[in-house]
Motif scaffolding. Structure first.
Motif, PDB file in Angstrom:
ATOM      1  N   GLY A  28     -49.214 -12.193 -89.583  1.00  0.00           N
ATOM      2  CA  GLY A  28     -49.756 -12.053 -90.775  1.00  0.00           C
ATOM      3  C   GLY A  28     -50.005 -10.369 -91.023  1.00  0.00           C
ATOM      4  N   ILE A  29     -50.408  -9.756 -90.031  1.00  0.00           N
ATOM      5  CA  ILE A  29     -50.625  -8.464 -89.663  1.00  0.00           C
ATOM      6  C   ILE A  29     -49.311  -7.526 -89.659  1.00  0.00           C
ATOM      7  CG2 ILE A  29     -51.422  -6.686 -88.411  1.00  0.00           C
ATOM      8  CD1 ILE A  29     -53.783  -8.293 -87.479  1.00  0.00           C
ATOM      9  N   THR A  30     -48.396  -8.116 -89.019  1.00  0.00           N
ATOM     10  CA  THR A  30     -47.122  -7.409 -88.875  1.00  0.00           C
ATOM     11  C   THR A  30     -45.989  -7.962 -89.850  1.00  0.00           C
ATOM     12  OG1 THR A  30     -46.191  -9.013 -87.295  1.00  0.00           O
ATOM     13  CG2 THR A  30     -47.318  -6.998 -86.314  1.00  0.00           C
ATOM     14  N   GLY A  31     -46.225  -9.027 -90.342  1.00  0.00           N
ATOM     15  CA  GLY A  31     -44.882  -9.418 -91.358  1.00  0.00           C
ATOM     16  C   GLY A  31     -44.207 -10.219 -90.633  1.00  0.00           C
ATOM     17  N   ASP A  32     -44.102 -10.212 -89.197  1.00  0.00           N
ATOM     18  CA  ASP A  32     -43.091 -11.170 -88.467  1.00  0.00           C
ATOM     19  C   ASP A  32     -43.261 -12.371 -88.441  1.00  0.00           C
ATOM     20  OD1 ASP A  32     -41.316 -11.956 -86.566  1.00  0.00           O
ATOM     21  OD2 ASP A  32     -41.948 -10.569 -85.102  1.00  0.00           O
ATOM     22  N   PHE A  33     -42.536 -13.115 -89.247  1.00  0.00           N
ATOM     23  CA  PHE A  33     -42.662 -14.477 -89.379  1.00  0.00           C
ATOM     24  C   PHE A  33     -41.729 -15.358 -88.972  1.00  0.00           C
ATOM     25  CE2 PHE A  33     -45.659 -12.977 -92.805  1.00  0.00           C
ATOM     26  CZ  PHE A  33     -46.882 -13.592 -92.347  1.00  0.00           C
ATOM     27  N   ALA A  34     -40.856 -14.616 -88.064  1.00  0.00           N
ATOM     28  CA  ALA A  34     -39.700 -15.239 -87.376  1.00  0.00           C
ATOM     29  C   ALA A  34     -40.042 -16.821 -86.798  1.00  0.00           C
ATOM     30  CB  ALA A  34     -39.272 -14.504 -86.248  1.00  0.00           C
ATOM     31  N   PRO A  35     -39.121 -17.660 -87.302  1.00  0.00           N
ATOM     32  CA  PRO A  35     -39.265 -19.120 -86.837  1.00  0.00           C
ATOM     33  C   PRO A  35     -39.766 -19.168 -85.423  1.00  0.00           C
ATOM     34  CG  PRO A  35     -37.111 -18.700 -87.187  1.00  0.00           C
ATOM     35  CD  PRO A  35     -37.649 -17.507 -87.600  1.00  0.00           C
ATOM     36  N   ASN A  36     -39.404 -18.433 -84.286  1.00  0.00           N
ATOM     37  CA  ASN A  36     -39.933 -18.514 -82.939  1.00  0.00           C
ATOM     38  C   ASN A  36     -41.222 -18.689 -83.026  1.00  0.00           C
ATOM     39  OD1 ASN A  36     -37.255 -17.090 -83.421  1.00  0.00           O
ATOM     40  ND2 ASN A  36     -37.152 -17.023 -81.205  1.00  0.00           N
ATOM     41  N   HIS A  37     -41.829 -17.848 -83.720  1.00  0.00           N
ATOM     42  CA  HIS A  37     -43.400 -17.848 -83.888  1.00  0.00           C
ATOM     43  C   HIS A  37     -44.066 -18.705 -84.675  1.00  0.00           C
ATOM     44  CE1 HIS A  37     -42.096 -14.222 -81.618  1.00  0.00           C
ATOM     45  NE2 HIS A  37     -41.509 -13.750 -82.845  1.00  0.00           N
ATOM     46  N   VAL A  38     -43.640 -19.149 -85.633  1.00  0.00           N
ATOM     47  CA  VAL A  38     -44.318 -19.751 -86.615  1.00  0.00           C
ATOM     48  C   VAL A  38     -43.763 -21.119 -87.283  1.00  0.00           C
ATOM     49  CG1 VAL A  38     -45.632 -17.756 -87.606  1.00  0.00           C
ATOM     50  CG2 VAL A  38     -43.475 -18.604 -88.725  1.00  0.00           C
ATOM     51  N   ASN A  39     -42.687 -21.491 -86.956  1.00  0.00           N
ATOM     52  CA  ASN A  39     -42.227 -22.777 -87.316  1.00  0.00           C
ATOM     53  C   ASN A  39     -41.918 -23.855 -86.149  1.00  0.00           C
ATOM     54  OD1 ASN A  39     -40.189 -24.633 -88.486  1.00  0.00           O
ATOM     55  ND2 ASN A  39     -39.448 -23.187 -89.782  1.00  0.00           N
ATOM     56  N   LEU A  40     -42.792 -24.714 -86.186  1.00  0.00           N
ATOM     57  CA  LEU A  40     -42.904 -25.473 -85.060  1.00  0.00           C
ATOM     58  C   LEU A  40     -41.767 -26.598 -84.945  1.00  0.00           C
ATOM     59  CD1 LEU A  40     -44.332 -26.559 -82.444  1.00  0.00           C
ATOM     60  CD2 LEU A  40     -45.730 -27.872 -83.997  1.00  0.00           C
ATOM     61  N   ALA A  41     -41.404 -26.852 -86.142  1.00  0.00           N
ATOM     62  CA  ALA A  41     -40.144 -28.047 -86.175  1.00  0.00           C
ATOM     63  C   ALA A  41     -38.957 -27.291 -85.835  1.00  0.00           C
ATOM     64  CB  ALA A  41     -40.089 -28.304 -87.736  1.00  0.00           C
ATOM     65  N   MET A  43     -38.914 -24.911 -83.827  1.00  0.00           N
ATOM     66  CA  MET A  43     -38.433 -24.533 -82.472  1.00  0.00           C
ATOM     67  C   MET A  43     -38.747 -25.772 -81.414  1.00  0.00           C
ATOM     68  SD  MET A  43     -38.548 -21.325 -81.842  1.00  0.00           S
ATOM     69  CE  MET A  43     -38.814 -21.201 -79.886  1.00  0.00           C
ATOM     70  N   GLN A  44     -39.199 -26.896 -82.243  1.00  0.00           N
ATOM     71  CA  GLN A  44     -39.086 -28.063 -81.351  1.00  0.00           C
ATOM     72  C   GLN A  44     -37.543 -28.554 -80.989  1.00  0.00           C
ATOM     73  OE1 GLN A  44     -41.802 -30.616 -83.798  1.00  0.00           O
ATOM     74  NE2 GLN A  44     -43.255 -30.427 -81.969  1.00  0.00           N
ATOM     75  N   ARG A  45     -36.703 -28.313 -82.167  1.00  0.00           N
ATOM     76  CA  ARG A  45     -35.175 -28.354 -81.872  1.00  0.00           C
ATOM     77  C   ARG A  45     -34.515 -27.474 -80.971  1.00  0.00           C
ATOM     78  NH1 ARG A  45     -35.918 -28.570 -87.479  1.00  0.00           N
ATOM     79  NH2 ARG A  45     -34.602 -26.891 -87.842  1.00  0.00           N
ATOM     80  N   SER A  46     -35.174 -26.487 -80.554  1.00  0.00           N
ATOM     81  CA  SER A  46     -34.687 -25.182 -79.872  1.00  0.00           C
ATOM     82  C   SER A  46     -34.796 -25.565 -78.445  1.00  0.00           C
ATOM     83  CB  SER A  46     -35.247 -24.001 -80.074  1.00  0.00           C
ATOM     84  OG  SER A  46     -36.304 -23.935 -79.307  1.00  0.00           O
ATOM     85  N   ARG A  47     -33.986 -24.810 -77.557  1.00  0.00           N
ATOM     86  CA  ARG A  47     -34.144 -24.879 -75.975  1.00  0.00           C
ATOM     87  C   ARG A  47     -35.622 -24.839 -75.480  1.00  0.00           C
ATOM     88  NH1 ARG A  47     -30.668 -20.581 -73.343  1.00  0.00           N
ATOM     89  NH2 ARG A  47     -31.896 -21.332 -71.272  1.00  0.00           N
ATOM     90  N   PHE A  48     -36.500 -24.116 -76.461  1.00  0.00           N
ATOM     91  CA  PHE A  48     -37.679 -23.840 -75.628  1.00  0.00           C
ATOM     92  C   PHE A  48     -38.655 -25.035 -76.087  1.00  0.00           C
ATOM     93  CE2 PHE A  48     -35.834 -19.559 -76.503  1.00  0.00           C
ATOM     94  CZ  PHE A  48     -35.918 -19.364 -75.129  1.00  0.00           C
ATOM     95  N   PRO A  94     -40.303 -16.145 -71.894  1.00  0.00           N
ATOM     96  CA  PRO A  94     -41.135 -16.378 -73.092  1.00  0.00           C
ATOM     97  C   PRO A  94     -42.634 -16.548 -72.770  1.00  0.00           C
ATOM     98  CG  PRO A  94     -39.899 -18.295 -72.606  1.00  0.00           C
ATOM     99  CD  PRO A  94     -39.619 -17.232 -71.620  1.00  0.00           C
ATOM    100  N   VAL A  95     -43.518 -16.348 -73.727  1.00  0.00           N
ATOM    101  CA  VAL A  95     -44.912 -16.746 -73.772  1.00  0.00           C
ATOM    102  C   VAL A  95     -45.157 -17.644 -74.648  1.00  0.00           C
ATOM    103  CG1 VAL A  95     -47.489 -15.734 -73.679  1.00  0.00           C
ATOM    104  CG2 VAL A  95     -45.668 -14.592 -72.498  1.00  0.00           C
ATOM    105  N   PHE A  96     -45.726 -18.712 -74.253  1.00  0.00           N
ATOM    106  CA  PHE A  96     -45.822 -20.021 -75.310  1.00  0.00           C
ATOM    107  C   PHE A  96     -47.494 -19.900 -75.453  1.00  0.00           C
ATOM    108  CE2 PHE A  96     -42.361 -21.302 -72.684  1.00  0.00           C
ATOM    109  CZ  PHE A  96     -41.174 -21.269 -73.663  1.00  0.00           C
TER     110      PHE A  96
END
Length: 148
Positions: A28-41, A43-48, A94-96
């Protein structure tokens, strides 16, 4: 070596468990809403398989330990420590969410004549795995003469 506030080998450490609120507030502070950080669905489909903390949040932790070193400057020194910059920042793993990271700042070089110190920074997770590194430079700047 001239009288100075830090010496090679001086360290500062900061440890924190990265929570969901840390990541969402940082987004919210930075405006970085990349899915890696805020989209659980997503990221659950990703290698991570799970959400990751922002690399820039780790740089914030690096700033924290730099500030702990800078705070060693006594008030009577009549100078203030400021960051000149970070170099060679690398996000190695990565840091989870839920990871506990420890950020270690180690003074590597001191140039008392130029009022500067260089440091190496390492960030490790709870397993001791290196997740990020950087080098950092602090400079001490003279305060202006007191008015009066």
């Amino acid at each position: 070596m001239q009288d100075f506030h830090v010496k090679p080998g001086d360290t500062a450490v900061f440890t924190k468990t990265v929570g969901e609120s840390d990541v969402y507030l940082f987004a919210g502070i930075t405006g970085d809403f990349a899915p890696n950080h805020v989209n659980l669905a997503y990221m659950q489909r990703s290698r991570f398989g799970r959400l990751q903390a922002h690399g820039a949040l780790l740089v914030g932790f690096m700033s924290t330990v730099a500030g702990l070193i800078a705070a060693r400057t006594p008030p009577e020194a009549n100078e203030i420590a400021v960051a000149l910059g970070y170099d060679r920042i690398r996000f190695i793993k990565p840091v989870f969410l839920g990871d506990t990271v420890t950020t270690l700042y180690r003074v590597a070089t001191v140039d008392a004549a130029r009022r500067r110190a260089g440091a190496d920074i390492e960030v490790t997770n709870q397993d001791g795995t290196l997740v990020a590194v950087a080098s950092h430079t602090l400079a001490w700047l003279a305060n202006p003469p007191a008015a009066g």
